[in-house]
Motif scaffolding. Structure first.
Motif, short mmCIF file in Angstrom:
data_model
loop_
_atom_site.label_atom_id
_atom_site.label_comp_id
_atom_site.label_asym_id
_atom_site.label_seq_id
_atom_site.Cartn_x
_atom_site.Cartn_y
_atom_site.Cartn_z
N GLN B 352 102.11 -63.65 5.80
CA GLN B 352 103.56 -63.75 5.96
C GLN B 352 104.26 -62.92 4.88
OE1 GLN B 352 104.97 -67.76 6.34
NE2 GLN B 352 104.02 -68.01 8.34
N TYR B 353 103.74 -62.99 3.65
CA TYR B 353 104.36 -62.23 2.56
C TYR B 353 104.36 -60.73 2.88
CZ TYR B 353 104.93 -59.99 -1.95
OH TYR B 353 105.36 -59.18 -2.97
N TYR B 354 103.25 -60.26 3.42
CA TYR B 354 103.15 -58.82 3.63
C TYR B 354 103.83 -58.34 4.90
CZ TYR B 354 100.33 -57.72 -0.40
OH TYR B 354 99.92 -57.51 -1.68
N THR B 355 104.10 -59.26 5.85
CA THR B 355 104.61 -58.76 7.13
C THR B 355 105.97 -59.32 7.51
OG1 THR B 355 103.41 -60.49 8.30
CG2 THR B 355 102.30 -58.37 8.09
N GLU B 356 106.56 -60.18 6.69
CA GLU B 356 107.89 -60.65 7.05
C GLU B 356 108.94 -59.92 6.21
OE1 GLU B 356 108.50 -64.81 7.14
OE2 GLU B 356 107.15 -65.10 8.83
N TRP B 357 110.07 -59.67 6.83
CA TRP B 357 111.04 -58.81 6.15
C TRP B 357 111.75 -59.51 5.00
CZ3 TRP B 357 116.02 -60.26 5.79
CH2 TRP B 357 116.52 -61.14 6.74
N ARG B 358 111.56 -60.81 4.88
CA ARG B 358 112.23 -61.48 3.76
C ARG B 358 111.61 -61.08 2.43
NH1 ARG B 358 111.22 -67.39 4.91
NH2 ARG B 358 109.50 -66.55 6.12
N TYR B 359 110.40 -60.56 2.46
CA TYR B 359 109.68 -60.28 1.20
C TYR B 359 109.69 -58.79 0.86
CZ TYR B 359 108.23 -65.01 2.26
OH TYR B 359 108.23 -66.33 2.57
N ARG B 360 109.29 -58.53 -0.38
CA ARG B 360 109.36 -57.18 -0.93
C ARG B 360 108.66 -56.10 -0.10
NH1 ARG B 360 106.07 -54.22 -3.62
NH2 ARG B 360 104.53 -55.88 -3.62
N PRO B 361 107.40 -56.33 0.36
CA PRO B 361 106.70 -55.20 0.98
C PRO B 361 107.44 -54.60 2.18
CG PRO B 361 105.16 -56.97 0.49
CD PRO B 361 106.52 -57.51 0.23
N VAL B 362 107.84 -55.43 3.14
CA VAL B 362 108.52 -54.89 4.30
C VAL B 362 109.86 -54.28 3.90
CG1 VAL B 362 109.58 -55.48 6.50
CG2 VAL B 362 107.36 -56.43 5.91
N ARG B 363 110.53 -54.92 2.97
CA ARG B 363 111.82 -54.38 2.52
C ARG B 363 111.65 -53.00 1.91
NH1 ARG B 363 115.44 -58.72 2.74
NH2 ARG B 363 117.08 -57.30 2.15
N SER B 364 110.55 -52.81 1.15
CA SER B 364 110.35 -51.51 0.51
C SER B 364 110.11 -50.44 1.57
CB SER B 364 109.19 -51.57 -0.49
OG SER B 364 107.96 -51.71 0.19
N ILE B 365 109.45 -50.81 2.66
CA ILE B 365 109.24 -49.82 3.73
C ILE B 365 110.57 -49.48 4.39
CG2 ILE B 365 108.09 -49.38 5.93
CD1 ILE B 365 105.87 -51.24 5.04
N ALA B 366 111.38 -50.51 4.64
CA ALA B 366 112.69 -50.27 5.25
C ALA B 366 113.55 -49.40 4.34
CB ALA B 366 113.38 -51.60 5.54
N GLU B 367 113.51 -49.69 3.04
CA GLU B 367 114.27 -48.87 2.08
C GLU B 367 113.81 -47.42 2.13
OE1 GLU B 367 116.73 -49.22 -0.13
OE2 GLU B 367 117.14 -51.27 0.56
#
Lengths: 710, 710
Positions: B352-367
């Motif tokens: 969940q941490y790595y694939t949900e947008w609430r957390y840093r990893p997905v956000r960094s990809i979106a950024e």
């Protein structure tokens, strides 16, 4: 001492004289117009500023680690050698580390210095003729290629004798492992920091320049353009210089350790000195090869370089035969050496197949660009992954063959793989010269663009640049396969050293049982370290690049005159930002590799029933496998992406009706995206993985008392 | 026979009744408007047509392989068991293979059938309320989830007793390894063929529809839209069904083989039957968990699913305690099982941490998408690589802990890892239900789009679709970690079997010495196979997608009325092209995995001095490591890319001034490119790698006489 050993000092001296001669030849040439000279000077200053700060950081870490090693080895490794106290061994290992680190740093500096000095001169030569430009670029490249390998040979030889190699040849190789560790420690940071710098600047400059503002590559209006040009020198030249320095040093030392067993059986020191002599002959062979490169105006520069390479290869076989005849008198080992030399030839063809646009792989990527960046990247990933087949087969077959020959020779199978590695590395100076050829022509291209040279001149440097791309890919293939070959010799050396510390003699500790739980988990963690390291290296490029993009956008916003061409951008600020970010970002992945195996070993050491030294051996062995496969994907995939883009820019891609799909088209933009992804893979993470593989070997070799005695 | 063994038939019967009850509940619901019914029927026919052709191909290969196995094992493995002739063993193994293959095929069919039947009904339910839609999707998913695991349990039990498990319990597990091989053989092709189909259709439809022609996703004007919807059913449902069927079957058999040693020492058959009983309790626990999922209109569907999952987890712990108490009476082994259950909880949070947008990893990809597709992909690659850290740590720590507990229990360390695996797989039916939830909601979404449902309805199915994405990612994390845990038990089973064939009893062959040259090269080739397999799988998607793109373009050109909405596109032709290409492309990677280890083993068998069985063990062990790390990158990276895109579409990405960056923006287009790359990674290559890891284990387990006796 066998008479043939004289080849080492003699070839060392000749090589240095040869390099000085080449350097003078390059330096006395014209730097072109005052504008070109000015750009060249700016690049030199910025590169020097980066290196100074980078080396300061590395020096602090190096001294700290040298002290730690000295203390730990002094406390833990003390019982291993008669006649030498614990303290003696400790400070010797620490000093060897520092000397290795220093030499590695010098190697990187040489690589950078000569390359920077050759850039503008190559640009100026290109205004005269292609032949002249090839000469400058190759000679400039050769200066660093030969000086670095000579430094490695002389360094290992001197420290070997300084540590009693003449009187205690079975002990000295164990004392100088610190030298290899120091060399690879510095190489890792040099390659990482430089790699992050160069690709962040490249990606940043391209994205904000070419894509957002629509100005050409290397345009002087782009504030990041100087940082981009500096990057080629600090990444490709300084980084690769340190990389190949530590490769040759570490593999020499590993091979010498393997020779101890044969020395103990025969009393003939030739078994230990053999690697040094082979290296000496290799330098001479490479030197003669360089003389055979005489580019003709109507010939591809690649053909000229290939000609010289095959001369160097042929002479290496002769030199190998001579060394084997006089030192070992065992033709099975000659066969093993030839296997190594053959591997270096095969991998060159394989790399060309995967990275030149004449062949199917690059063409398929270019074709896939027609449907956009996603399909371009899917196809490029597939091609990159596929290259592991060739890499694994070349390494696997060479290892099996040379091991078998080593066995048949009556010495030891692993010694066969060591001789194969030595054979392969004979042409290292030549290959390194070809490699540095790449960034020099790349930069010459950039300087001509910035100085506003005409399209005719650009055409010459563009042609050279494409050749440089290929030679860079070849070197990476070469470095990868040699790392694979060396792997087996290096972990045999590790096992020998564990055996030595545990039992006082070699060969008693020789099983790495991956069916043990802690060994299996060690192997799992090793492959994970490869992925994590790559992740951090790639992310570092992304983060640094976005800092550069912000700065360039800021400058464009603050002064619209920059884009209009009426005011000069602030190059220095972009350089400064890249420098600081590059240096900051290299720390975490670097420490991961150094500390990872140590932590695994020490933690497992404290769990009853675990064999920590064996788990670390698995880290080393399976980490090597994981690292080489990943590097194969990254280096070849990156090269293929780059050349797919170049293929479209060359007008070689056609649509269904046979019309040329040109620069600026949808397909070309897709190919640019693929190339941008390929950049950090092939120039930051990929080459750093070579060093990672070596560093795993040297750090475990030096630190193994920790996993046994602690 | 211990009384508690009754849990196996009882839970099996209850599960089947439960599934029938759910199926009737789903099937009696409305399929919505005639238009929706029509679309649902078209999807069913196309999916069925694909499966029929796919199964025909697989059946031919399966029969051929069954005969080859029968003959080879009959000729080579004949000396191993008293009372059974060579011929007996041969045909039994071949028949077991066929039965396993058949059951695996049935499992895939069930997965597809129920999912397709639920699609339109879920779409219709969404027009009423979210709760109803969740109920239909989950119940539909549960039908296949429970039927498949029941089939696995019953299948293994029946064949175990049919092969004399009651009288010769120490022999029967060796005879049924063919069942596991058959199951994973079919699963590999089902997952590969389905995975290629689904992602090629998805990528093809998206690129030519969304990007080139500017029509929305799942628009009925797109000729490839039906193929896309079919793909979800044949790839995600049929493929995953076969995958988890073979996982549970292979791991059951492996654990039973490991139990033989304890049976031999104690004479208590409970050691061999234990894995079956644990599975029985797991089914009951999962069933009760399903009852706890009662979605509320104002609650996230994910929360409802999580609630049910934690109930299932808690009951599993109880069930495990009961089984251990009555069968083994050893609380250390209970601890090992809890470690496995805990691992399944941890990996869910990590995923969940790595694939949900609430957390840093997905956000960094979106950024990173703000600066274009290249930086999006660089960042996504970095995130995907980074996930290997968590995966390796969860697997590594669980292995070390459960092995230690196994050791402390007095049985054997490896048995501890087997119990951990059994513990982890207890909730398998529940997880599989959640997984099938994903494609059902995805398809419901598509059907509503095609049938022209209003934006309100779309909103409901869109919300469900996002939840489905997460559950799919969770399942992959679960499958990956269970594969990692199972790895150790499976290769201990391999070593036991080698020992059995070589020496007539278990435990004498237990060293895999990777410092031997042929073993090291085997390990190198294994990691290469992982890369090559991934390369071919990815390339297959690219090639098939480009065929679809061509066809769609052709249709658009041939009849402009299609895009105008006045004439109907030829869906069947697009489906047919995808079907044929998908089936053709699955052959090469499939055979690579089956034949790779066999070829390595047989070739090495003929080289004097090589231990071929040991080299194959290294192929299995290091291939497992390489496969799991690669799958971690692909599954999590792909999920992160997908959700970074969804995050932008949800309006969650803002620019420097705080303005929302919306759908259709430059950043969104970049994120679409990343998602398109992620698709074949997470839905074709990644899931196939799970099967690859298992197949390596089963193929070597069945074929090991070849590497010893030949």
């Amino acid at each position: 001492m066998p008479v043939i050993f004289w080849v080492v000092p003699v070839s060392g001296v000749i090589t240095v004289i040869f390099a000085i001669f080449l350097a003078r030849n390059v330096l006395k040439r014209s730097m072109g117009t005052p504008k070109m000279k000015e750009i060249g000077d700016i690049i030199f200053q910025a590169a020097w500023a980066f290196l100074k700060r980078q080396y300061t950081t590395i020096a602090i870490y190096s001294v700290a680690i040298a002290i730690i090693i000295g203390v730990l080895v002094g406390l833990l490794g003390g019982t291993e050698v008669e006649g030498l106290s614990a303290l003696d061994i400790g400070w010797r290992t620490g000093v060897a580390f520092l000397v290795g680190a220093l030499c590695s740093g010098v190697a990187g500096f040489i690589g950078m210095y000569i390359a920077v000095k050759s850039n503008a001169r190559c640009a100026a030569a290109a205004q005269k003729s292609l032949t002249e430009a090839v000469n400058v670029a190759l000679r400039g490249g050769a200066v660093s290629g030969f000086l670095i390998t000579a430094l490695s040979l002389i360094g290992v030889t001197v420290i070997f004798f300084a540590y009693g190699g003449a009187t205690n040849p079975e002990i000295a190789p164990h004392l100088i492992v610190g030298f290899g560790f120091g060399a690879s420690f510095v190489a890792l940071f040099a390659q990482l920091g430089g790699g992050i710098y160069t690709k962040a600047a490249d990606v940043g400059a391209d994205l904000v320049g070419k894509v957002e503002s629509g100005i050409p590559e290397d345009d002087p209006r782009n504030p990041a353009v100087i940082a981009d040009l500096v990057g080629d020198n600090v990444g490709d030249c300084a980084g690769r210089g340190a990389d190949l320095f530590e490769s040759t040093a570490a593999e020499n030392i590993g091979a010498m350790i393997l020779g101890i067993a044969a020395y103990a059986a025969t009393g003939n020191i030739a078994w230990i000195l053999f690697p040094l002599c082979v290296r000496g002959f290799g330098m001479i062979a490479s030197m003669i090869g360089i003389f055979f490169v005489r580019a003709k105006e109507n010939e591809s520069a690649m053909s000229a370089l290939n000609r010289g390479y095959f001369v160097a290869i042929a002479l290496s076989v002769v030199g190998l035969a001579v060394t084997v005849y006089f030192m070992l008198g065992n033709w099975w080992l000659f066969g093993a050496g030839v296997v190594g030399i053959a591997a270096s030839v095969v991998i060159i063809f394989v790399t060309q197949y995967y990275t030149e646009w004449r062949y199917r792989p690059v063409r398929s990527i270019a074709e896939a660009s027609k449907t956009g960046p996603a399909t371009n990247i899917i196809m490029g990933t597939a091609v990159g992954f596929e290259t592991t087949l060739a890499t694994a087969l070349v390494i696997g077959v060479s290892l099996l063959l040379s091991f078998w020959m080593g066995d048949m020779s009556g010495v030891h199978g692993a010694f066969g793989t060591a001789v194969a590695t030595m054979g392969m590395l004979m042409t290292c100076p030549y290959v390194l010269s070809m490699d540095t050829f790449g960034p020099i022509t790349d930069n010459a291209n950039g300087i001509n663009e910035m100085a506003g040279a005409g399209p005719e001149v650009r055409k010459v440097t563009d042609r050279l640049d494409a050749v440089g791309n290929t030679t860079k890919a070849l070197t990476k293939g070469y470095a990868m396969v040699s790392a694979g070959l060396a792997a087996f010799l290096l972990f045999q050396a590790y096992l020998d050293r564990v055996s030595f510390i545990k039992f006082g003699e070699s060969g008693l500790y020789n099983i790495v049982d991956i069916a043990r739980i802690e060994v299996f988990v060690g192997a799992l963690l090793a492959v994970m370290i490869v992925y994590l390291f790559s992740s951090w290296a790639i992310k570092a490029v992304g983060k640094t690049a976005s800092k550069i993009i912000e700065e360039v956008r800021r400058q464009f916003r603050a002064d619209p005159g920059i884009l209009a061409g009426t005011s000069k951008p602030d190059y220095a600020r972009a350089v400064d930002i890249t420098t600081r970010a590059g240096l900051r970002e290299m720390i975490a992945p670097g420490l991961l590799v150094v500390l990872g195996p140590i932590i695994i070993g020490v933690v497992f050491r404290f769990i009853p029933g675990y064999d920590a030294a064996m788990a670390v051996a698995a880290v080393l062995m399976v980490g090597t496998i994981g690292g080489i496969m990943m590097a194969s994907y990254m280096n070849n995939g990156g090269g293929a992406w780059d050349n797919a883009k170049k293929m479209i820019e060359d007008g070689q891609l056609k649509d269904d009706e046979g019309k040329v799909i040109s620069k600026g088209s949808f397909a070309h933009q897709a190919a640019v995206v693929g190339d941008t992804l390929g950049d950090p893979l092939k120039d930051t993470a990929g080459p750093s993985l070579h060093v990672l593989v070596k560093l795993l070997a040297t750090v475990t070799l030096v630190m193994c008392p920790l996993f046994i005695v602690l």
